[in-house]
Design an enzyme around this catalytic site. Structure first.
Site, PDB file in Angstrom:
ATOM      1  N   LYS A   1       0.640  -1.087   0.032  1.00  0.00           N
ATOM      2  CA  LYS A   1      -0.021   0.072  -0.057  1.00  0.00           C
ATOM      3  C   LYS A   1       0.981   1.096  -0.008  1.00  0.00           C
ATOM      4  O   LYS A   1       0.629   2.272  -0.855  1.00  0.00           O
ATOM      5  CB  LYS A   1      -0.978  -0.053   1.082  1.00  0.00           C
TER       6      LYS A   1
ATOM      7  N   GLN B   1      -4.449  -1.357   9.808  1.00  0.00           N
ATOM      8  CA  GLN B   1      -4.518  -2.560   9.134  1.00  0.00           C
ATOM      9  C   GLN B   1      -4.982  -3.683  10.172  1.00  0.00           C
ATOM     10  O   GLN B   1      -4.919  -3.810  11.366  1.00  0.00           O
ATOM     11  CB  GLN B   1      -3.227  -2.796   8.682  1.00  0.00           C
TER      12      GLN B   1
ATOM     13  N   ASP C   1     -11.150   2.868   4.041  1.00  0.00           N
ATOM     14  CA  ASP C   1     -11.454   1.498   3.916  1.00  0.00           C
ATOM     15  C   ASP C   1     -12.925   1.436   3.868  1.00  0.00           C
ATOM     16  O   ASP C   1     -13.428   0.058   3.658  1.00  0.00           O
ATOM     17  CB  ASP C   1     -10.883   0.944   5.105  1.00  0.00           C
TER      18      ASP C   1
END
Ligand code: NAD
Length: 294
Positions: free
Chosen positions: A55, A99, A122
């Site tokens: 990422k 994460q 997200d």
């Protein structure tokens, strides 16, 4: 042998990444706003380390301001929440990603919900989930994996899926449920299956669009696939295979690729399908967030 079109997620993601890089340069030139992505990782989970590295690398390649915060495994809930709060208030950051999974002593939901919806790239905040479920896609951040799957489905079948049956295997908040919302918005007739579903192969065989998001290697067999169906394999499973007498690790999806490709009209490979699209959708959401700010 495969009859199916192989949906090249890697190539699609590379094209999108180029477009995002161009748009980013234009945004910086016109407004001085550089998209900023902050990734928070807690602990040493090796798979998470790989995802976070990818990422960060992609964000930098797109011309973003990219920051990574690596916290120790034994971080307290307050320490993680305090970092999220700082990032919420940092004007250089337009997207925040924590994460998952987090170490088990941390309250994943409380931390996810602490990210302000405007930076929740997200798409896990209840406000974004609510907007997606209500069909208000314009103002919402859509979770990256289903958003990427949807673009691959659209490439094969167009934006209007009226009259088509879509079957999703897996009901997670990250993949299965938002995938269902997107397919419903596109007028598909949607069925969500899970571990308690009766006669899963029979339900799957009804699918014009079959999305597998379970986490079980090669679970979906060729005779689960309706001839001509579009098959999207979200699963990432590490298995051991013997090559020339040596045991090696291999990544496979939830779909038995060789068997399914003999039946399907189009299918995503693993690796090189959903994975790269997921990362580029994160960049797309972060750029969108920066554009809203500008
Ligand atoms: P999860 O564990 O949260 O959910 C799995 C779902 O599968 C559950 O809803 C469960 O009911 C269902 N399930 C379990 N066993 C089943 C069975 N025997 N029959 C039918 N359904 C069953 O997982 P997740 O986070 O949704 O991820 C699913 C898979 O997708 C994993 O392999 C994960 O690594 C992968 N994944 C990949 C990406 C990507 O970018 N490619 C992103 C997210 C997740």
């Amino acid at each position: 042998m495969a009859n199916a079109t192989i949906i090249d997620g890697k190539a699609m993601a590379a094209d999108m990444s180029d477009a995002i890089t161009t748009r980013t340069a234009a945004l910086v030139e016109q407004s001085g706003v550089k998209p900023g992505l902050a990734v928070v990782i807690v602990g040493e989970d090796p798979a998470s380390q790989v995802y976070v590295r990818n990422k960060k690398r992609t964000a930098e390649a797109c011309g973003f301001h990219s920051v990574q915060h690596s916290l120790p495994e034994d971080s307290t809930q307050d320490a993680v929440l305090s970092l999220v709060d700082d990032l919420n208030n940092d004007p250089a950051v337009h997207g925040i990603l924590v994460q998952l999974p987090l170490p088990s002593h941390l309250d994943e939901q409380a931390i996810t919900q602490a990210i302000v919806p405007a930076k929740d790239v997200d798409g896990f905040h209840f406000q974004n989930i609510g907007m997606l479920t209500a069909g208000h896609l314009d103002g919402a951040f859509v979770p990256c994996t289903p958003a990427g799957c949807m673009l691959m489905i659209e490439e094969q079948l167009g934006k209007d899926l009226s009259g088509l049956n879509a079957v999703i295997i897996g009901r997670s908040n990250i993949v299965g449920k938002p995938m269902a919302a997107l397919l419903l918005k596109a007028n598909a007739t949607v069925t969500i299956c899970h571990s308690r579903t009766k006669d899963l192969p029979a339900v799957a065989r009804n699918a014009d669009i079959l999305v597998a998001a379970v986490g079980r290697a090669k679970m979906v067999k060729g005779d689960w696939v309706k001839p001509g169906a579009v098959v999207i394999d979200v699963g990432i499973n590490r298995i051991e295979v013997e090559v020339d007498g040596e045991i090696k690790n291999k990544l496979v999806g939830d779909v038995d690729f060789d068997e399914a490709a003999a039946e399907a009209g189009a299918i995503t490979p693993v690796p090189g399908g959903v994975g790269p699209m997921t990362i580029v959708m994160l960049m797309s959401n972060t750029l969108q967030s920066a554009e809203r700010t500008a």
